[in-house]
Design an enzyme around this catalytic site. Structure first.
Site, PDB file in Angstrom:
ATOM      1  N   GLU A 425       0.838  -1.160   0.076  1.00  0.00           N
ATOM      2  CA  GLU A 425      -0.159   0.015  -0.011  1.00  0.00           C
ATOM      3  C   GLU A 425       0.907   1.226  -0.008  1.00  0.00           C
ATOM      4  O   GLU A 425       0.635   2.106   0.829  1.00  0.00           O
ATOM      5  CB  GLU A 425      -1.047  -0.127   1.184  1.00  0.00           C
ATOM      6  CG  GLU A 425      -2.014  -0.999   1.192  1.00  0.00           C
ATOM      7  CD  GLU A 425      -2.992  -0.786   0.081  1.00  0.00           C
ATOM      8  OE1 GLU A 425      -3.091   0.360  -0.595  1.00  0.00           O
ATOM      9  OE2 GLU A 425      -4.129  -1.553   0.020  1.00  0.00           O
ATOM     10  N   GLU A 501      -3.829 -10.405  -0.244  1.00  0.00           N
ATOM     11  CA  GLU A 501      -4.668 -10.448   0.685  1.00  0.00           C
ATOM     12  C   GLU A 501      -6.086 -10.747   0.191  1.00  0.00           C
ATOM     13  O   GLU A 501      -6.319 -10.374  -0.759  1.00  0.00           O
ATOM     14  CB  GLU A 501      -4.630  -9.145   1.336  1.00  0.00           C
ATOM     15  CG  GLU A 501      -3.559  -8.738   2.084  1.00  0.00           C
ATOM     16  CD  GLU A 501      -3.544  -7.066   2.555  1.00  0.00           C
ATOM     17  OE1 GLU A 501      -4.559  -6.719   2.860  1.00  0.00           O
ATOM     18  OE2 GLU A 501      -2.164  -6.543   2.305  1.00  0.00           O
TER      19      GLU A 501
HETATM   20  C1  IPT Z   1      -5.255  -3.630   3.415  1.00  0.00           C
HETATM   21  C2  IPT Z   1      -3.969  -3.621   3.874  1.00  0.00           C
HETATM   22  O1  IPT Z   1      -2.820  -3.946   3.111  1.00  0.00           O
HETATM   23  C3  IPT Z   1      -3.702  -4.307   5.470  1.00  0.00           C
HETATM   24  O2  IPT Z   1      -2.553  -3.888   6.132  1.00  0.00           O
HETATM   25  C4  IPT Z   1      -4.830  -4.085   6.192  1.00  0.00           C
HETATM   26  O3  IPT Z   1      -5.004  -2.672   6.588  1.00  0.00           O
HETATM   27  C5  IPT Z   1      -6.122  -4.812   5.323  1.00  0.00           C
HETATM   28  O4  IPT Z   1      -6.177  -3.673   4.369  1.00  0.00           O
HETATM   29  C6  IPT Z   1      -7.493  -4.299   6.335  1.00  0.00           C
HETATM   30  O5  IPT Z   1      -7.363  -4.944   7.439  1.00  0.00           O
HETATM   31  S1  IPT Z   1      -5.638  -2.258   2.364  1.00  0.00           S
HETATM   32  C7  IPT Z   1      -7.052  -2.609   1.859  1.00  0.00           C
HETATM   33  C8  IPT Z   1      -8.464  -1.849   2.727  1.00  0.00           C
HETATM   34  C9  IPT Z   1      -7.229  -1.688   0.378  1.00  0.00           C
END
Ligand code: IPT
Length: 997
Positions: A425, A501
């Site tokens: 990010e 993720e």
């Molecule tokens: C994503 C982040 O990479 C991670 O660190 C964490 O914040 C997660 O979301 C949410 O818990 S960013 C995503 C919201 C675009």
């Protein structure tokens, strides 16, 4: 005037200067792997916190005087006495937003700054030759090092190593070490990861003697050729000359600096993490590395390890312990690795920074594929439209390049690292290419990953987060929408795809794991997926009266915070596996066992290993009828990697159903049980079940009693029907000897974190839809009560204020005998509903002091909880728990603990057992194998209102839900909501239950 200002030549915490006074980043041998002496400087240091970076303290001050105190290193100063006291400020949580004004490289003057002191003994022998080096594995965020009053270095890169040559500043005997650490610095802008803001020297500090001609750095390359089964080894040594390399297990001794063919070797993989000691000796030092021979390649859009396509069944792991923050112990690192292995996780993304290096030693040894991620995140610029983003600012290039170089130099010798990640990010920009080039210059053997630039122009895999399954399916087929730049689009189509993720594991969830993992399995291009995230970062704290709990954002007085978003892991903060982790284990299981749509009575068993046959597993089948094993046996098959076999009940147990009573509900279960007794979740390497037959109701089986009791009047003017007593309006007031405080139809649940959110593609969140439909404030009006033959029929309407959405209800009570009653409950929605409903079923509040201790025996899916889109871990059987043990104490309380497919349950109430038999359960056109049962010692209203588990207190009632169906879980807290087949629509539902009390 600006041009009359003489710049201070010494970089400060607000300078965009790469670390100064430091040595080149060096690989880090495993604990005890070098024969050069070193001291671990852990333990008690002197400490003093100042409100600003300008502490006014002399680095020659030894910290013995007033104003100084003891502090354990490694650790974060904010957690110095957690959970009892907070002498040095408190933790603070923000996800995306910077907790300081965005003005890089400047930071506020209010800048908590820790001054650390300790003395170190330097043996005289260390000064006779060679160098004396101080090494820091992690200091958050900027620090300055002085020895004996002399400032030697400034460094940063909180999760990266720093080495300082202190030879010329030390003398034999006691020396004073001073470290000044600021909480905020220019580097805060590139360390905006979604975690607690915690400061200090939080990883190991060592003082080492670096002998003359020692092994300063090793570049190790151990390749495996799967065509020949042979390995090649090349070890390059910086430092001593004439370095020799020995591999005792291969009988090999060669000079460093040449590529040698080592002949036949056992390759390394996460499935078989075979490591070979590689002993590297120079005149001055001997270091033993542990090499895994393996080759990672990307070809035709597929990632291979040792020539075999490999899938990454992954999790994102932040380092966390509730009392120690990121200062995790080696014991915790091992616990994490073993928990991952036990739950069939084969890959870990070290989100969002290089982990403590010992963690990688453990991944090498136990077998996990690692995506090693650079310490870089600038997410807080997103809300500014990425204006001023360091990733796109050439002034930051040397700093960002320095970071990735330190990561690669430190970690490249690890077999487990299969991919480098440039950060998380941090948006797109010119520095992405510079970082990727720097990584490749140091290590051309591994693919490079970065999600923040969807063009994928500089990386080797196309990576996304939280994409919905529809989009992943498109990408899997190569049919994704084009990237605007045609060349970049064409190139991206050649890359493997990874979800760095997915499946946001916040609170109760994630739901819908299977659909994602099916896409990973189905499409060669879909390389894998990493659940967000491994553990809830709940910080151990206490209420004013001393009650312990795990705090989240807002519990520490932060002026800006992101609340419960930090509690989004598969482990609860104390590392108790959540139901989500058990489900993940079932979905990631290496031996997949699944029903086959359109083929009743069949389970398909698939070997999902890349390198391993199923010879180490027994394939055990069972026919489970009403919770008991009616027949069992083994399938004598060994599946090669990728192989599969179908287990058909007609083949393994042809007569079993005819031999069973028609009233029995029967399932086929197949489990892969390890022969070697290895410690795996639920004791198997994979299991699955399919319903063979739903038991027929007693009327259909001729087992119905011939004479039925009839409804009778009670002295209070109500009615008694078998075991149930109703008041004059038809409201249930007693079941057997137990008084009933509330009995009505219900359609709500205490919203999960996913329910509270709105999915990315949805118009309305589920929790909001339920609120609008009045489900948070349901009351039941009973309208009619009348005899119909031997039945007593009560009708009514269940609805909430301010809406015309309602559930028409019809209760038909029929006595079976004095202690038994049949209830047929029909629920029919009316009105225009704004969305889904949470549940459709019957809610009872039974007067029951000590309800948490009531034992519940049930026949159905278990022993763990399950939901419509999270039901792979639960298996049919007969199970038993107390009411308390049925529940999950999420860091943020919410709906939990449902058991599905329950055909029979017995609750040991104080007044005697209550048994519930599900004779027929329907929702819409769907016939369910049983009810969904939930029991707890507090109401859903109380559950929804509680911010932390300790706020929930038993209210003297046992709240029992018997539902025809409940809504799925989804992952809407970050990503898609509940998938269509797990959405509970308002539709008619019928519960035909037999209650004995
Ligand atoms: C994503 C982040 O990479 C991670 O660190 C964490 O914040 C997660 O979301 C949410 O818990 S960013 C995503 C919201 C675009």
């Amino acid at each position: 005037m600006p041009d009359t200002v003489v710049p201070d030549p010494t970089p400060t915490h607000e300078s965009l200067t790469p670390p100064t006074g430091v040595r080149d980043a060096r690989f880090r041998p495993a604990d005890g792997a070098s024969d050069a002496p070193e001291q671990r400087l852990e333990g008690t240091w002197r400490f003093r916190l100042s409100p600003t970076a300008d502490t006014g303290l002399d680095p020659a001050d030894d910290g013995a005087g007033p104003g100084w105190a003891d502090l354990e290193v490694p650790g974060h100063w904010q957690l110095a006495e957690a959970p009892d006291a907070w002498p040095y400020g408190r933790p603070a949580y923000t996800n995306v937003l910077y907790p300081i004004p965005v003005d890089p490289p400047r930071v506020p003057h209010e800048n908590p700054t820790g001054e650390y002191r300790r003395t170190v003994d330097v043996p005289a022998a260390w000064l006779a030759g060679g160098r004396v080096v101080l090494r820091f594995e992690g200091v958050d965020s900027w620090f300055e090092v002085a020895v004996n009053g002399r400032v030697l270095a400034q460094s940063h890169g909180s999760r990266l190593p720093t080495e300082v040559d202190v030879t010329d500043a030390v003398h034999a005997g006691a020396n004073l070490l001073a470290v000044r650490v600021t909480q905020w610095s220019a580097h805060t802008y590139v360390e905006d990861q979604d975690q607690w803001w915690l400061s200090g020297i939080f990883r190991d500090v060592t003082l080492a003697h670096r002998p003359a001609g020692g092994v300063e750095h090793v570049t190790l390359r151990a390749d495996y050729d799967h065509m020949t089964g042979t390995g090649t080894l090349r070890v390059d040594v910086e430092g001593g000359s004439d370095a020799r390399v020995r591999v005792p297990d291969l009988g090999l001794e060669v000079a460093a600096g040449a590529t040698v063919d080592v002949g036949v070797v056992e390759p390394w993989s996460a499935e078989h993490p075979r490591l070979y000691d590689v002993v590297v000796s120079t005149g001055g030092e001997t270091v033993t590395l542990r090499a895994g021979f393996r080759t990672v390649a990307v070809a035709d859009g597929v990632l291979t390890v040792n020539g075999a396509p490999v899938k990454l069944y992954g999790v994102n792991r932040h380092e966390f312990e509730p009392t120690r923050g990121r200062a995790v112990t080696r014991a915790t690192m091992l616990e994490d690795v073993l928990l991952m292995k036990r739950h069939h996780v084969n890959a870990v993304r070290t989100s969002h920074a290089p982990p403590h290096p010992h963690f990688l030693d453990l991944c090498d040894e136990h077998g996990l594929y690692v995506v090693d991620e650079n310490d870089l995140e600038t997410h807080g610029f997103e809300v500014l439209g990425w204006r001023g983003n360091p990733t796109d600012d050439p002034a930051w290039e040397p700093l960002l390049v320095d970071r990735v170089q330190r990561m690669v130099r430190r970690d490249a010798h690890h077999a487990s690292v299969v991919m480098w990640s440039l950060g998380n990010e941090a948006g797109a920009g010119v520095n992405v290419g510079a970082m990727a080039a720097a990584v490749r210059a140091l290590d051309p053997t591994r693919p490079v990953h970065y999600e923040g630039d969807w063009s994928s122009a500089h990386v080797d895999v196309y990576s996304r987060m939280y994409a919905a399954t529809e989009e992943v399916a498109l990408i899997g087929r190569g049919d994704e929408p084009a990237w605007p730049d045609a060349a970049a689009d064409a190139r991206r189509r050649t890359l493997p795809f990874v979800l760095c993720e997915y499946a946001h594991a916040m609170g109760n969830g994630p739901g819908g794991l299977t659909e994602y993992v099916d896409l990973v399995d189905a499409h060669p291009r879909v390389l894998g997926a990493f659940v967000w995230e491994w553990i809830d970062h709940g910080i151990a704290t206490r209420t004013a009266d001393g009650t312990p709990f795990h705090g989240y954002g807002g519990d520490f007085g932060e002026e800006l915070h992101d609340g419960t978003f930090i509690a989004d892991g598969l482990l609860l903060p104390d590392r108790t596996p959540s139901p989500g982790l058990l489900e993940l284990a079932a979905v990631y299981a290496p031996v997949g066992v699944r029903p086959v749509p359109g083929r009743p009575g069949v389970l398909l068993v698939r070997n999902r290993y890349a390198f391993t046959s199923t010879a180490h597993a027994r394939l055990v089948w069972e026919v489970v009828a009403d919770g008991d094993v009616a027949a069992t046996g083994e399938v004598e098959t060994v599946l090669a990697p990728g192989g599969s076999t179908a287990v058909h009940v007609d083949d393994v147990a042809p007569d079993v159903l005819t031999d069973l009573s028609p009233a029995a509900t029967a399932w086929l279960v197949v489990r892969a049980v390890p022969r070697d007794g290895r410690d795996v979740a639920a004791g198997h390497l994979g299991a699955g079940h399919v319903l063979l037959r739903r038991g027929a109701a007693p009327a259909a089986t001729g087992t119905e009693p011939t004479s039925r009791a009839t409804p009778a009047a009670t002295a209070a003017g109500g009615h008694r029907v078998g075991s149930v007593e109703l008041d004059a309006t038809g409201r249930v007031v007693r079941l057997g000897g137990t008084r009933v405080r509330l009995a009505r139809v219900d359609a709500w649940r205490a919203p999960t974190d996913n329910d509270r959110a709105r999915a990315w593609a949805a118009d309305v969140g589920d929790g909001d839809a339920w609120e609008r439909a009045g489900l948070t404030r349901l009351h039941e009006r009973l309208d009619t009560i009348e005899r119909d033959g031997d039945a007593l029929v009560v009708t009514g309407r269940t609805a909430g204020a301010a809406t015309d959405c309602a559930l028409r209800v019809r209760y038909e009570w029929r006595a079976v005998d004095d202690r038994t009653v049949d209830l047929t409950l029909r629920i029919a929605p009316e009105g225009r509903w704004p969305g889904s409903v949470a549940r459709l079923g019957w809610l009872l509040a039974l007067e029951q002091p000590g309800a948490g201790d009531v034992v519940v025996d049930w026949t159905g899916l278990g022993p763990h909880e399950s939901y419509a889109d999270s039901a792979r871990a639960a298996l049919p059987g007969r199970w038993r728990h107390t009411v308390d043990a049925l529940g999950t104490r999420y860091t943020h309380p919410q709906e939990n603990g449902a058991r599905r497919g329950v055909t029979h349950a017995r609750l040991d109430l104080a007044a005697g057992p209550l048994t519930v038999t599900a004779l027929d359960v329907r929702h819409g056109t769907h016939a369910a194998p049983g009810v969904e049962l939930t029991a707890r010692p507090w109401s859903d209203t109380a559950l929804a209102a509680a911010a932390h588990p300790h706020e929930l207190a038993p209210d003297g009632l046992l709240w029992l839900h018997l539902d025809a169906a409940q809504h799925g879980l989804g992952s809407a807290a970050c990503g898609p909501g509940v998938l269509p087949d797990a959405v509970l629509h308002p539709a008619t539902a019928t519960l035909h239950l037999r209650l004995h009390a």
